[in-house]
Design a protein around this motif. Structure first.
Motif, PDB file in Angstrom:
ATOM      1  N   PRO A 299       0.798  -1.502   0.039  1.00  0.00           N
ATOM      2  CA  PRO A 299       0.050  -0.043  -0.056  1.00  0.00           C
ATOM      3  C   PRO A 299       0.860   1.360  -0.124  1.00  0.00           C
ATOM      4  O   PRO A 299       2.027   1.317   0.450  1.00  0.00           O
ATOM      5  N   VAL A 410      -0.904 -15.359   5.580  1.00  0.00           N
ATOM      6  CA  VAL A 410      -2.099 -15.541   6.109  1.00  0.00           C
ATOM      7  C   VAL A 410      -2.664 -16.866   6.698  1.00  0.00           C
ATOM      8  O   VAL A 410      -3.115 -17.060   8.001  1.00  0.00           O
TER       9      VAL A 410
ATOM     10  N   ILE B  32     -12.838  -7.761  17.477  1.00  0.00           N
ATOM     11  CA  ILE B  32     -11.313  -8.275  17.171  1.00  0.00           C
ATOM     12  C   ILE B  32     -11.141  -8.529  16.057  1.00  0.00           C
ATOM     13  O   ILE B  32      -9.787  -8.055  15.355  1.00  0.00           O
ATOM     14  N   TRP B  33     -11.864  -9.502  15.490  1.00  0.00           N
ATOM     15  CA  TRP B  33     -11.550  -9.692  13.907  1.00  0.00           C
ATOM     16  C   TRP B  33     -12.002  -8.863  12.863  1.00  0.00           C
ATOM     17  O   TRP B  33     -11.255  -8.968  12.037  1.00  0.00           O
ATOM     18  N   LEU B  42      -5.936  -2.575   5.183  1.00  0.00           N
ATOM     19  CA  LEU B  42      -5.102  -1.588   5.002  1.00  0.00           C
ATOM     20  C   LEU B  42      -3.618  -2.146   4.464  1.00  0.00           C
ATOM     21  O   LEU B  42      -2.846  -1.362   3.722  1.00  0.00           O
ATOM     22  N   LEU B  43      -3.250  -3.387   4.820  1.00  0.00           N
ATOM     23  CA  LEU B  43      -2.224  -3.717   4.099  1.00  0.00           C
ATOM     24  C   LEU B  43      -2.373  -4.407   2.737  1.00  0.00           C
ATOM     25  O   LEU B  43      -1.349  -5.012   2.178  1.00  0.00           O
ATOM     26  N   ASN B  44      -3.453  -3.917   2.103  1.00  0.00           N
ATOM     27  CA  ASN B  44      -3.755  -4.577   0.891  1.00  0.00           C
ATOM     28  C   ASN B  44      -3.920  -6.276   0.803  1.00  0.00           C
ATOM     29  O   ASN B  44      -3.734  -6.828  -0.361  1.00  0.00           O
ATOM     30  N   PHE B  45      -4.138  -6.978   1.835  1.00  0.00           N
ATOM     31  CA  PHE B  45      -4.257  -8.311   1.637  1.00  0.00           C
ATOM     32  C   PHE B  45      -5.634  -8.669   1.302  1.00  0.00           C
ATOM     33  O   PHE B  45      -5.837  -9.648   0.675  1.00  0.00           O
ATOM     34  N   ARG B 132      -6.755 -14.104  -5.706  1.00  0.00           N
ATOM     35  CA  ARG B 132      -6.458 -15.133  -4.674  1.00  0.00           C
ATOM     36  C   ARG B 132      -6.240 -14.575  -3.264  1.00  0.00           C
ATOM     37  O   ARG B 132      -6.711 -15.171  -2.284  1.00  0.00           O
ATOM     38  N   ASN B 133      -5.612 -13.404  -3.221  1.00  0.00           N
ATOM     39  CA  ASN B 133      -5.059 -12.796  -1.776  1.00  0.00           C
ATOM     40  C   ASN B 133      -6.417 -12.658  -1.160  1.00  0.00           C
ATOM     41  O   ASN B 133      -6.611 -12.917   0.123  1.00  0.00           O
ATOM     42  N   ILE B 136      -8.571 -15.656   0.149  1.00  0.00           N
ATOM     43  CA  ILE B 136      -7.674 -16.656   1.091  1.00  0.00           C
ATOM     44  C   ILE B 136      -7.645 -15.711   2.404  1.00  0.00           C
ATOM     45  O   ILE B 136      -7.967 -16.283   3.547  1.00  0.00           O
ATOM     46  N   THR B 137      -7.320 -14.431   2.315  1.00  0.00           N
ATOM     47  CA  THR B 137      -7.524 -13.676   3.522  1.00  0.00           C
ATOM     48  C   THR B 137      -8.989 -13.677   4.333  1.00  0.00           C
ATOM     49  O   THR B 137      -9.230 -13.861   5.250  1.00  0.00           O
ATOM     50  N   CYS B 140      -9.743 -17.129   5.677  1.00  0.00           N
ATOM     51  CA  CYS B 140      -8.960 -17.095   7.201  1.00  0.00           C
ATOM     52  C   CYS B 140      -9.632 -16.333   8.219  1.00  0.00           C
ATOM     53  O   CYS B 140      -9.957 -17.026   9.347  1.00  0.00           O
ATOM     54  N   VAL B 143     -12.711 -17.992   9.236  1.00  0.00           N
ATOM     55  CA  VAL B 143     -12.454 -19.215  10.251  1.00  0.00           C
ATOM     56  C   VAL B 143     -12.077 -18.809  11.356  1.00  0.00           C
ATOM     57  O   VAL B 143     -12.580 -19.398  12.441  1.00  0.00           O
ATOM     58  N   LEU B 144     -11.398 -17.969  11.517  1.00  0.00           N
ATOM     59  CA  LEU B 144     -10.957 -17.500  12.993  1.00  0.00           C
ATOM     60  C   LEU B 144     -12.116 -16.992  13.782  1.00  0.00           C
ATOM     61  O   LEU B 144     -12.438 -17.185  14.989  1.00  0.00           O
ATOM     62  N   LEU B 147     -14.306 -19.719  14.782  1.00  0.00           N
ATOM     63  CA  LEU B 147     -13.579 -20.606  15.932  1.00  0.00           C
ATOM     64  C   LEU B 147     -13.791 -20.036  17.301  1.00  0.00           C
ATOM     65  O   LEU B 147     -14.025 -20.453  18.010  1.00  0.00           O
TER      66      LEU B 147
END
Lengths: 472, 168
Positions: A299, A410, B32-33, B42-45, B132-133, B136-137, B140, B143-144, B147
């Motif tokens: 970013p 991740v 939290i999540w 923010l990190l572009n994930f 894809r990112n 997957i992100t 996840c 999933v968290l 959980l």
């Protein structure tokens, strides 16, 4: 008897024969473990009897009456006699009697209580556990003069016959937990446990390939006493100053006595700083790696990151790994180096390897910066065991980030959390109170509550008596 | 105190705490999540932050001018929605204290949002067009979240039951 313990072969076991009140008596001792002054005192008292030449009918009881010591015990079998003698008690046999007398004159070689190295505090008690189980239990009992405090003693090890003690509060600790631990200790069948606490721990909890510490150790009697009051069960092992606390979660490894020596606000601040340090030690390097290796998704607000100096010749992943393992090697070297040389070692490590490594072009400065930050985060982890386990996780995350990019990071982090949530020992979820979530206990973890405000014991130990203070 | 009256009162209060507990678990799980999700946004994930939940109401642009305000109000909305998720979990899977069931619940929730609700959410591309990112992100994160919420509720229900039987 002489055959069994090898009197005449071993130099530190011996026997003294005397004639008292017309009977022959034998005193067996192990001179490396008895206090000679006590023995002399007892012998002097016995020799006084020799002078009185009155005929006595009940020789055994007269002699027993004249043993000037508070701990005198009668024993029936030879096995007991040998066990006691080799523990440092003296055994007295009287000709013609079927019982032996055992007098506790133990004096073990050991040190005085000192402040433990790994759990220092700025203020507060400076005593720490020693290698002597009696002294250790004594240090706890000095803090808990409760009649309901129990310290059961068991013997572990076919040959070493190590004393192990279970300490708990009878009306607080969960009886199921105490039973499980007692049963576990009784089931241990091994020749000896010279590595004391650690060997015992390995018998009691199923570690498997899990690198994370499943029990907490402490060398501070005040920490031990707090945990007993909370309803935990402690295992004290002879010959070790580390005491095992059952059951524990990962957050037990993130607390430090120092937090409770400061005002609650300062304590909470210290704890937050520590949490950040621990998170840094796990996630910082992989996160940086994944960000700089995937330039396209970086970013805008993070464009300043990353090696702008592209003159390095070693791939970044390799640099990170070399730096990480290098720090580990320096740390190990520092442990074995005598203090007088460790300053020199630190100098070499910091200046030569770091500075010159960058100048030569092996490392980029960023790698040094981030791995050092992660290492410092590791050092701020109160539990050494946890910091090493975190290091392993970090290396795994570094690999998965480098190989699979963002998905690697991740998914790796997710699996890490799932893995920790799945770990359970002695019916205690390892991530409690985070997963499963317990709001009140989590608040206790995040902000250290003042002692007058913590009215109930943590529910994770399933205490019989839930309240620490009377209900109002 | 162990008379029938005292007993009933205690049981009632315990049941109340379980519902209060579910609200807390839901809210904290979402916060939290949601924050972790915001961070990964923010990190572009991932392309979508927590504000995604508000798009059916305010459109893809969002209600506020600044993105941060949109995202934080998204987290608040998630917290409210999460309470209902928690209650649904309690009614359906609450008694199963198996970690994988909670994780599967998170996966199902993801499928529900990204396949079934997708046409209703403006700005959310179909899964086949997502990168894809992002897939997957978000997977996840769900999933968290599953959980966290699922396992907490299941642990709470099973352990409060066992402590009650121990008490009697």
């Amino acid at each position: 008897m002489e055959e069994r313990v090898g009197i005449g072969t071993s130099f530190d076991v011996g026997v003294r024969e005397m004639k008292i009140l017309g009977r022959k008596i034998q005193i067996y001792y192990c001179n490396s473990l008895v206090d000679a002054l006590f023995v002399i005192e007892i012998l002097r008292e016995l020799l006084r009897l020799v002078n009185e030449h009155r005929p006595v009918s009940d020789v055994k009881n007269v002699i027993k009456n004249h043993l000037a010591h508070e701990q005198v015990k009668e024993i029936q079998t030879m096995d007991e006699a040998v066990d006691n003698m080799l523990s440092g008690l003296i055994v007295l046999f009287i000709d013609g009697e079927t019982v032996g007398l055992v007098i506790d004159t133990r004096h073990y070689p050991g040190r005085q209580p000192e402040e433990p190295d790994v759990e220092r505090v700025v203020r507060g008690a400076r005593d720490g556990f020693t290698e002597n189980i009696i002294e250790n239990v004594g240090l706890i009992r000095r803090r808990l003069r409760d009649e309901r405090f129990r310290s059961e003693i068991l013997r572990v090890g076919e040959r070493s016959k190590t004393d192990v003690s279970l300490c708990y509060l009878k009306d607080v600790a969960n009886p199921g937990l105490v039973d499980t631990l007692r049963k576990g200790l009784k089931e241990i069948e091994v020749d000896g446990v010279p590595m004391a606490d650690k060997s015992i721990e390995e018998f009691l909890v199923k570690q498997g390939l899990n690198p994370f510490p499943l029990v907490r150790y402490t060398e501070r009697p005040d920490v031990a006493a707090i945990h007993i009051l909370e309803g935990h069960v402690l295992v004290v092992t002879d010959t070790s100053p580390s005491i095992i606390i059952f059951p524990t979660t990962i957050f037990h490894h993130m607390q430090h006595a120092e937090e409770y020596r400061q005002t609650p606000v300062v304590g909470a601040f210290l704890r937050w700083a520590r949490f950040i340090g621990i998170l840094t030690s796990v996630f910082l390097v992989p996160l940086w790696l994944v960000l700089v290796l995937n330039d396209s998704t970086l970013p805008d607000w993070l464009q300043f990151l990353g090696p702008h100096n592209h003159k390095y010749h070693v791939p970044i992943l390799l640099q990170v790994l070399i730096a990480d393992i290098g720090i580990e090697i320096i740390r190990m070297a520092a442990i074995h180096t005598p203090t007088s040389l460790s300053t020199a070692l630190g100098l070499i490590a910091a200046v030569l390897i770091g500075q010159i490594g960058v100048q030569v072009g092996v490392f980029t400065s960023e790698v040094i910066l981030y791995t050092s930050l992660a290492a410092i985060g590791g050092f701020s982890t109160p539990s050494y065991e946890l910091s090493v386990a975190n290091k392993i996780v970090r290396v795994v995350l570094i690999f998965s980030s480098a190989l699979f990019g963002i998905p690697g990071f991740v998914v790796g982090s997710t699996l890490f959390v799932i893995y920790l949530a799945r770990v359970e020992n002695l019916n205690t979820p390892y991530l409690w109170p985070f997963i499963p979530f317990n709001p009140k206990a989590m608040a206790d973890v995040l902000i250290r509550t003042a002692v007058p405000l913590s009215r109930i014991r943590p529910s994770i130990v399933r205490p019989l008596d839930k309240r620490r203070q009377p209900a109002r | 105190m162990d008379g029938p009256h005292g007993r009933g009162k205690k049981e009632k209060s315990e049941r109340n705490t379980t519902y209060g507990r579910i609200v807390l678990i839901g809210v904290f799980g979402a916060v939290i999540w949601g924050l972790v999700g915001y961070l990964s946004y923010l990190l572009n994930f991932t392309k979508y932050g927590p504000a995604l939940i508000l798009t059916p109401l305010f459109g893809a642009k969002g209600y506020f001018k600044s993105d941060a305000a949109n995202q934080f109000s998204g987290i608040l909305a998630l917290a409210v929605a999460s309470i209902f998720v928690g209650i649904v979990y309690k009614w359906t899977l609450g008694r199963v204290k198996i970690i994988w069931v909670s994780i599967a619940f998170g996966l199902i929730l993801w499928v529900f949002v990204f396949y079934i609700l997708q046409p209703l959410v403006p700005g959310l591309l179909p899964v086949s067009k997502l990168d894809r990112n992002t897939i997957i992100t978000t997977l996840c994160l769900f999933v968290l979240y599953g959980l966290f919420v699922g396992y907490s509720i299941a642990y709470d229900m099973t352990s409060s039951e066992s402590s009650r039987t121990n008490g009697q």
